[in-house]
Design a protein around this motif. Structure first.
Motif, mmCIF file in Angstrom:
data_model
loop_
_atom_site.group_PDB
_atom_site.id
_atom_site.type_symbol
_atom_site.label_atom_id
_atom_site.label_comp_id
_atom_site.label_asym_id
_atom_site.label_seq_id
_atom_site.Cartn_x
_atom_site.Cartn_y
_atom_site.Cartn_z
ATOM 1 N N ARG A 49 2.246 -2.569 -0.573
ATOM 2 C CA ARG A 49 1.970 -2.197 0.719
ATOM 3 C C ARG A 49 1.484 -0.895 1.007
ATOM 4 N N ASP A 50 1.662 0.003 0.820
ATOM 5 C CA ASP A 50 1.744 1.161 1.270
ATOM 6 C C ASP A 50 -0.452 1.241 0.958
ATOM 7 N N ARG A 93 -2.351 -1.164 2.871
ATOM 8 C CA ARG A 93 -2.416 -1.448 4.041
ATOM 9 C C ARG A 93 -3.434 -0.572 5.053
#
Length: 400
Positions: free
Chosen positions: A394-395, A398
């Motif tokens: 996700r990091d 994003r």
């Protein structure tokens, strides 16, 4: 309308190739006859051997006029590859021939993106076809009778192949309209729990493609990345590297991780199942490894535990490639074990070997703004590791 490229050696198979062109046109698609003869050919093909040969990086002279047929065939395959990659009107590729032609045409086919129809009618198609197909979607069709003259059998087989290629060319598969990110994941039996948890955590907003890390599986993942069909990866299971370095039967190639760097996609990697090298039945294990820690997974699969020295080499090999990645990268180390049989009390539990792997990665790691090395105090199949992997994913995805 895009065209069906009918490819072969007109010096020996002109009648058969022209019959294929005729059937393609009768079925409703334009056809282009491409002659890749390496000997003298007088056929009036749409694309002559000289026209193809000019696409070789060293020019036509590197392809034509060789007395050594092997060198000529190798060079023509490279020229054909570059020729096809330069075209923007390919609806399908149809090849016809024996061993030499099959080698040349399928090499070029493998360079084309997944999804471009590729059909090879070959006398080699009833045997071991992995060297021809590789990680792509080539359809191999057995010629039954040699492609050496038109008769009741060859007309039927070639005609069916021509109609199949035409059908694929004129009936493009409609887009699914899928808007979720296409994510590749690598899995082996001993990392299934990890990948299952990761997949369940991301499949709400990602379309997940799981690849069995069997050598070909990793190559398929990277082919799809190169084709632009996979746009991010959770490459947790890199066991193919161990087989590549130490003679296992499920190896990656030297280009493992190359597609990730070329495409600069978001990539989360780890060391899943590099604690093992894969062989066939117990009797297939090389004698030099006979005294090693061997685990019989089933009658057809024997696993060999990697040593600290081998794990050091694996860590350095992976890092040499990860350090070249210019896209967003996260690399996770599961400090309590890297496979289902590498836990305390399991056959491959060897903290010394695991520590050697982790230390080699730490020592070789080159820090950069786009890369982070993350250590997770968990086993690779633990919920905590799955959650850490997804957090890292996700990091780096994003906003992308």
């Amino acid at each position: 309308m895009k065209r069906v490229y009918v490819i072969g050696t007109c010096d020996t198979k002109e009648a058969e190739l022209r019959y294929a062109v005729e059937r393609v046109q009768a079925a409703g698609a334009p056809a282009l006859l491409v002659d890749i003869s390496t000997a003298s050919s007088t056929a009036a093909a749409d694309v002559t051997p000289e026209m193809v040969a000019r696409h070789h990086p060293r020019g036509a002279d590197a392809v034509l006029g060789h007395a050594d047929r092997g060198r000529a065939v190798t060079a023509m395959a490279e020229a054909l590859t570059q020729f096809l990659l330069s075209r923007d009107d390919i609806g399908a590729v149809l090849g016809l021939g024996g061993g030499g032609n099959t080698s040349m045409v399928t090499q070029a086919m493998r360079a084309l993106p997944i999804g471009v129809p590729k059909l090879m009618v070959s006398t080699m198609a009833s045997g071991h076809v992995a060297p021809y197909v590789g990680p792509t979607d080539i359809m191999m069709m057995h010629a039954v009778a040699d492609v050496a003259g038109l008769n009741a059998i060859t007309r039927t087989v070639i005609g069916n192949a021509a109609h199949a290629a035409t059908g694929m060319a004129v009936n493009a598969v409609p887009s699914s309209g899928e808007t979720r990110r296409a994510v590749g994941l690598t899995m082996f039996g001993v990392t299934t729990a990890a990948i299952t948890q990761i997949r369940q955590l991301i499949e709400g907003d990602c379309e997940c493609f799981v690849f069995h890390a069997t050598g070909t599986g990793g190559q398929c993942l990277e082919k799809l990345i190169d084709s632009g069909l996979i746009t991010a990866a959770l490459d947790i299971t890199t066991t193919e590297v161990a087989d590549h370095l130490f003679g296992g039967v499920l190896p990656c190639t030297e280009d493992r991780f190359g597609a990730v760097n070329r495409r600069r996609i978001p990539w989360v990697g780890s060391v899943g199942a590099v604690d093992m090298v894969n062989f066939g039945g117990r009797e297939t294990v090389p004698e030099v490894y006979s005294t090693r820690n061997l685990y019989i997974h089933n009658p057809q699969v024997t696993l060999m535990r990697t040593t600290p020295e081998e794990n050091e080499a694996i860590g350095r090999w992976i890092m040499a490639r990860v350090n070249r990645m210019e896209g967003p990268v996260r690399f996770l180390l599961p400090l309590r074990g890297i496979s289902a049989i590498d836990q305390a009390g399991k056959p491959f539990h060897d903290p010394q070997a695991d520590h050697a792997l982790f230390d080699a990665i730490r020592a070789a790691w080159v820090s950069a703004p786009n890369r982070k090395l993350i250590e997770v105090d968990a086993h690779i199949n633990d919920k905590a590791f799955a959650e850490a992997s997804v957090h890292a994913f996700r990091d780096i995805t994003r906003g992308k």
